[in-house]
Design a protein around this motif. Structure first.
Motif, PDB file in Angstrom:
ATOM      1  N   LEU A 120     -14.428  23.624 -27.173  1.00  0.00           N
ATOM      2  CA  LEU A 120     -15.408  22.545 -27.328  1.00  0.00           C
ATOM      3  C   LEU A 120     -14.902  21.299 -26.644  1.00  0.00           C
ATOM      4  O   LEU A 120     -15.641  20.601 -25.960  1.00  0.00           O
ATOM      5  N   THR A 157     -16.338  19.121 -23.284  1.00  0.00           N
ATOM      6  CA  THR A 157     -16.920  17.808 -23.557  1.00  0.00           C
ATOM      7  C   THR A 157     -17.020  16.996 -22.281  1.00  0.00           C
ATOM      8  O   THR A 157     -16.050  16.891 -21.536  1.00  0.00           O
ATOM      9  N   SER A 200     -22.654  17.725 -18.205  1.00  0.00           N
ATOM     10  CA  SER A 200     -22.762  18.091 -19.607  1.00  0.00           C
ATOM     11  C   SER A 200     -22.878  19.610 -19.688  1.00  0.00           C
ATOM     12  O   SER A 200     -23.963  20.170 -19.697  1.00  0.00           O
ATOM     13  N   GLY A 208     -24.604  20.898 -22.704  1.00  0.00           N
ATOM     14  CA  GLY A 208     -25.872  20.235 -22.954  1.00  0.00           C
ATOM     15  C   GLY A 208     -26.911  20.521 -21.891  1.00  0.00           C
ATOM     16  O   GLY A 208     -27.988  19.957 -21.903  1.00  0.00           O
ATOM     17  N   THR A 261     -22.461  25.381 -29.688  1.00  0.00           N
ATOM     18  CA  THR A 261     -23.794  24.862 -29.413  1.00  0.00           C
ATOM     19  C   THR A 261     -24.825  25.140 -30.508  1.00  0.00           C
ATOM     20  O   THR A 261     -25.936  24.658 -30.450  1.00  0.00           O
ATOM     21  N   THR A 264     -27.852  16.880 -30.281  1.00  0.00           N
ATOM     22  CA  THR A 264     -27.589  18.180 -30.908  1.00  0.00           C
ATOM     23  C   THR A 264     -27.346  17.899 -32.382  1.00  0.00           C
ATOM     24  O   THR A 264     -27.156  16.760 -32.766  1.00  0.00           O
ATOM     25  N   THR A 272     -28.457  17.453 -23.118  1.00  0.00           N
ATOM     26  CA  THR A 272     -28.269  17.050 -24.509  1.00  0.00           C
ATOM     27  C   THR A 272     -26.887  16.438 -24.694  1.00  0.00           C
ATOM     28  O   THR A 272     -25.949  16.764 -23.984  1.00  0.00           O
ATOM     29  N   ASP A 282     -23.816  15.830 -27.278  1.00  0.00           N
ATOM     30  CA  ASP A 282     -23.283  16.501 -28.462  1.00  0.00           C
ATOM     31  C   ASP A 282     -23.005  15.523 -29.600  1.00  0.00           C
ATOM     32  O   ASP A 282     -22.374  14.478 -29.403  1.00  0.00           O
ATOM     33  N   TRP A 283     -23.474  15.870 -30.782  1.00  0.00           N
ATOM     34  CA  TRP A 283     -23.302  15.027 -31.968  1.00  0.00           C
ATOM     35  C   TRP A 283     -21.823  14.898 -32.332  1.00  0.00           C
ATOM     36  O   TRP A 283     -21.326  13.805 -32.624  1.00  0.00           O
TER      37      TRP A 283
END
Lengths: 294, 273, 430
Positions: A126, A130, A149, A152, A237, C202, C256, C258-259
């Motif tokens: 993760l 990022t 991203s 994302g 995700t 997210t 998106t 990410d939170w």
């Protein structure tokens, strides 16, 4: 000397078999049948009992765009992960089998992802993914490519999952190929050397066919894994963005335990089982033609 | 290796192998970096950054890792014990006995190779719930105890036991169970070890089924603990997560590094048909 | 002989371990509860301390609190436990799960047993904005415990750097866009090294979206939770604005956001402003190496934010005695002093006005005015998105939002699609 058929011996054999059989049927065969039946009923809720609705679950499923997205994802995922991880595994096995300096360190490095839980490594990855502050983007920054991203973006999210899966499994498969390679008698190599055969020729004509039995085993494993291993989705995700990285089993979990719609989840499971069966049959058929047993 | 081709090609190959090895080890190496340095250095690789054990302290305080370790240990032990007992008996039946229905049952076992309890979460959850085993460690392990893979491996191993030894034991008046205990099992020890290592690794790292079955700290294994530890609502703290992750994987990792050869041999052996 | 002996020991050990394995989770003498502490860290210790104090004052009640993960995890766990008939008497769950919990038939309204005059006064002491997610069908089903609103965090040092007044964060959408554009910094190669604004998409995308919609004057659902308004023009406008932040104004990255990693990005200066839960306040304060400010979200047609967070619920499976004990416990945990303590430790808002009159919170707010921003925003706050079959509808909305932000669908197409999906689900509840 196989035992002849006195009744007591047969009973004895069945008794030996029974405990394992009971558990296996209870947790494999019974749920398969049970799930199939459940897919023809609606989900019971407080105040609304479950009732027979025929093929309605299936028609809802066909009309569900998320289902198609998830199915497509899983097929792309499988078709990407399986060949790449198998090829990498063979490469790794060949490297580690030969006279590579630092061989055992390299072998350790290849195999380590296998013994780590996916859920743990997902946390690490993760961070890798990022944007801006993550490792991948920092490396990109060194080359002045703009940040991206990864998780994302719908076009890269699934790819990220695939990279992680390949990383996790290639070392595992390497071990099996390594075993097979070590079983190849060295005389073959010597003979080829005498006859002046090139390395690639030797690999293609001798090594590869001898690896076929292992190949079948690895392919079966890889296929099962690509439908079974969804741990990383929970961390990276949660299936997003917009279901771009969701896989079938993850969707089943979401529907069953997020929405408590067990009937629909059973319907989805039926699809998953059909796919697994088809994959099994195809692989066995295909490999049967090519496997050379000694 | 034969007919090297050019030396240059060989060097490229070695380089490729090494690069791949580095890539493969990178995530773990990164986790080690992040765990031992304060949060500021999570994305900056300054060699002179201060080392700290604070992350480990925080991780240990935040989640009851000790309890998770215990749960996981109990889980893999129970599962392995169950597998040894059940699969031994079943493999013995397949390897040494003739009985009606043998082929059909064998086919049923084959099915489980392809379709594992993991993909049947919906129905299996219902079953375990009806058995009253939700949120128990036994509930996590039960579906796996009759392992088709285990049965296969052991059957293979038993089939290779020389008949003379069995004959000798029978002549001395040993009953079937005695033969099993005295002849078959000792000779299949390497297979047991191999299978044991594979099983322990698998169940130590299993996530989806345990997360469905467990609800509380008393039963939660490490993987589930890690997932909730690493996903608080307000955001992730990578250093602490890395520390927690290392804590969770360390037993298996250390065991692996110390007993590498056995591990590798086990997995190799379990693949040979 | 030796072998048999060790065999027997082995069997005994296995039996012991087997028994251990069958032992279910230890049931407390009285109360079991699940809770989702959404802020990682030694917060579990705060809860444990509060419980210890309660048990000291009430020696006949024992409370066992199990941390179950985030809100979704906790809901899944609590429902699973209830369906498996495990003893669970109360829990802290997402405030918006109220309809789902009612439909599953697992919770009881407080009005049924909080009947004394004193009880009624207690029920009335909470902020009305927070009770909006606690009431349904005219009854009170949840008691606010860890509640929040969305606030905007901004990097004061970055503001100063580009010539903006660090104590004047934007109060309207236009101001926000203009300031964010000034704050977006590019490096020599033309790549963005610092963005002006991040709104996470997210995790809880619908929550952020609700804020934008409210600021644009629209609610996303009705009070009864059986109708959604995803396709109203103002809602579509809000979605387009969110997308434009990345594509037109270029103050936010595309795709998106990410939170989970957003807080880290803010702390590392990758973004100058962020929208996030006030529940992050303490963590940001502890981690920031720069001056930062907190403010209410900017207005378009009006100010606003949805509330967020968790309520206490009592389950039907609790018997009368357990319900009384649970009520006592909940009252204890929501006393002004305790909710103040909880607010300081986490950054969640205190749930009642009189909590802010306690000395400890008065002093805290005086030292750290940011802690009062979320409370001040209550005036403009609305109920968080809650409907029947909430998990499903939330997902429709989240998927739609993400499809727009990743450029796969237009705002109108995505939202009308989601509205149609939600309609199909909610039709049966009218």
């Amino acid at each position: 000397m196989k035992l002849k058929r006195p009744i007591s011996v047969q009973v004895y054999a069945w008794l030996l078999l029974l405990p394992a059989l009971v558990l296996m049927v209870a947790f494999t065969h019974y749920p398969i049948v049970g799930g199939f039946i459940a897919s023809f009923f609606s989900t019971g809720r407080e105040g609304r009992a479950s009732k027979f609705i025929g093929l309605e679950n299936y028609s809802s499923m066909i009309a569900d765009p998320v289902f198609w997205q998830v199915l497509q994802n899983n097929l792309i995922y499988a078709l990407g992960v399986i060949p790449i991880s198998v090829i990498l595994a063979i490469f790794m096995a060949v490297c580690v089998n030969g006279r590579l300096p630092g061989r055992s360190i390299v072998r350790t490095a290849y195999f380590t992802p296998t013994i780590l839980p996916m859920i743990a490594v997902a946390n690490i990855w993760l961070f890798f993914y990022t944007p801006q502050i993550g490792l991948l983007d920092q490396i990109r920054g060194l080359f002045n490519i703009p940040s991206h991203s990864w998780l994302g973006d719908t076009s890269t999210a699934l790819g990220c999952m695939m990279v992680l899966a390949i990383w996790k499994d290639a070392g595992f498969f390497m071990i099996f190929f390594l075993a097979a390679l070590q079983g190849i008698p060295p005389e073959l190599e010597e003979a080829a050397l005498i006859e002046g055969a090139g390395r690639w020729y030797y690999f293609r004509r001798v090594t590869l066919p001898l690896l076929m039995p292992t190949m079948l085993f690895v392919l079966v494993n890889a296929t099962i894994n690509s439908f079974k291993l969804v741990d990383h989705i929970f961390i990276l995700t949660k299936g997003g963005p917009d279901n771009a990285s969701s896989l079938l089993l993850y969707y089943i979990w979401e529907v069953a335990f997020g929405f408590w719609d067990t009937a629909y989840a059973s319907t989805l499971t039926v699809v998953l089982l059909v796919i697994l069966c088809l994959a099994a049959i195809t692989q066995f058929r295909y490999m049967e033609k090519r496997v050379h047993y000694q | 290796m034969i007919n090297r081709g050019s030396d240059w090609m060989q060097k490229v190959e070695v380089l490729a192998a090494w690069l791949l090895a580095f890539l493969w080890a990178a995530p773990l190496l990164y986790a080690v970096w992040a765990a031992f340095h304060p949060m500021d250095f999570v994305s900056r690789f300054v060699l002179t950054a201060p080392l700290t054990l604070d992350n480990f302290r925080s991780a240990w305080k935040v989640a009851p890792f000790a309890r998770y370790f215990f749960n996981t240990f109990v889980l893999v032990s129970i599962t392995l014990a169950g597998q040894f007992i059940l699969c031994t008996m079943a493999a013995y039946a397949f390897a040494r006995f003739e009985f009606p229905g043998k082929e059909i049952v064998f086919l049923l076992v084959l099915v489980q190779i392809m379709i594992m309890p993991d993909v049947l979460i919906v129905q299996n959850y219902k079953t375990v719930s009806q058995l009253g085993l939700v949120d128990t460690i036994l509930g996590i392990g039960l579906p796996y105890m009759a392992s088709a893979f285990g049965i296969f491996l052991l059957r293979q191993a038993f089939k290779q036991v020389p008949k003379e030894l069995v004959e000798a034991a029978r002549v001395e008046g040993a009953g079937w169970l005695s033969v099993l205990w005295k002849v078959y099992i000792p000779l299949a020890k390497p297979t047991y070890l191999a299978y044991g290592l594979v099983s322990v690794s698998y169940h130590w790292n299993n996530f989806l089924w345990p997360v469905i079955i467990t609800n509380s700290t008393e039963t939660r294994p490490l993987t589930v603990g890690l997932s909730i530890f690493g996903a608080p609502e307000s955001g992730v703290n990578f250093s602490v997560i890395s520390a927690g992750t290392l804590l969770a994987v360390s037993p298996l990792l250390i065991a692996f590094l110390l007993f590498q050869r056995q591990f590798v041999q086990s997995f190799m052996r379990s693949g040979i048909k | 002989m030796k072998r048999f002996f060790s065999g027997r020991v082995l069997m005994l050990c296995s039996l012991a371990i087997l028994l251990l394995g069958v032992a279910p989770a230890q049931a407390a003498v009285n109360l079991n509860m699940y809770y989702p502490v959404a802020v990682g860290g030694p917060i579990t210790k705060v809860i444990d301390d509060m419980i210890a104090d309660f048990e000291k004052a009430n020696p006949d009640i024992k409370v066992k609190a199990v941390y179950a993960g985030n809100y979704d995890d906790t809901r899944v766990k609590a429902l699973a436990a209830l369906k498996a008939n495990q003893p669970v008497q109360l829990s802290v769950l997402f405030s918006i799960d109220v309809f789902e919990l009612i439909d599953q038939g697992v919770i009881v309204p407080f009005d049924d047993f909080a009947t004394t005059v004193e009880d009624k006064k207690w029920l009335a002491s909470f902020y009305p904005a927070l009770m909006a997610n606690s009431k349904a069908k005219g009854k009170t089903w949840g008691i606010p415990f860890q509640r929040s609103t969305i606030v905007m965090y901004h990097n004061k040092d970055a503001f100063k750097e580009v010539g903006l007044d660090p104590n004047k964060p934007p109060t309207t959408w236009n101001e926000m866009v203009a300031m964010a554009q000034k704050l977006t910094k590019k490096d020599a190669a033309g790549n963005v090294s610092r963005w002006g604004l991040h709104i996470p998409s997210t995790g809880y995308a619908y929550w952020m979206f609700q804020a934008l919609c409210i600021q644009n004057g629209e609610e996303l659902m009705n009070q009864d939770g059986n109708r959604t308004y995803f396709d109203k023009p103002a809602v579509i406008e809000a979605m387009q604005f969110w997308r434009d932040l990345a594509v037109k104004h270029k103050v936010m990255p595309e795709g998106t956001i990410d939170w989970g990693t957003l807080r880290q990005k803010f702390l590392e200066g990758a973004t100058a402003m962020m929208w996030h839960t006030t529940g992050n306040l303490t963590a940001v304060r502890d981690g920031a190496k720069f001056n930062f400010g907190v403010s209410m979200l900017p207005a378009s047609k009006r100010l606003g934010s949805p509330t967020g967070g968790g309520n206490f619920y009592i389950f039907k499976s609790a018997n009368a005695e357990e319900r009384k004990a649970a009520l006592k416990f909940i009252k204890f945990m929501t006393e002004p002093e305790l909710t103040a303590k909880w607010s300081i430790a986490t950054g969640y808002t205190a749930t009642r006005a009189d909590a802010y009159e306690t000395n400890v919170l008065k002093k805290y707010v005086a030292d750290f005015p940011a802690a009062a921003v979320a409370r001040d925003q209550f005036k403009y706050a609305v109920a968080e998105f809650a409907t029947h079959e909430n998990a499903r509808n939330k997902k429709f909305l989240d998927d739609a939002i993400q499809s727009v932000l990743t450029g796969n669908k237009g705002a109108k197409e995505a939202l009308t699609g989601a509205q149609a999906q939600a309609e199909r689900v909610l039709k049966g509840y009218r």
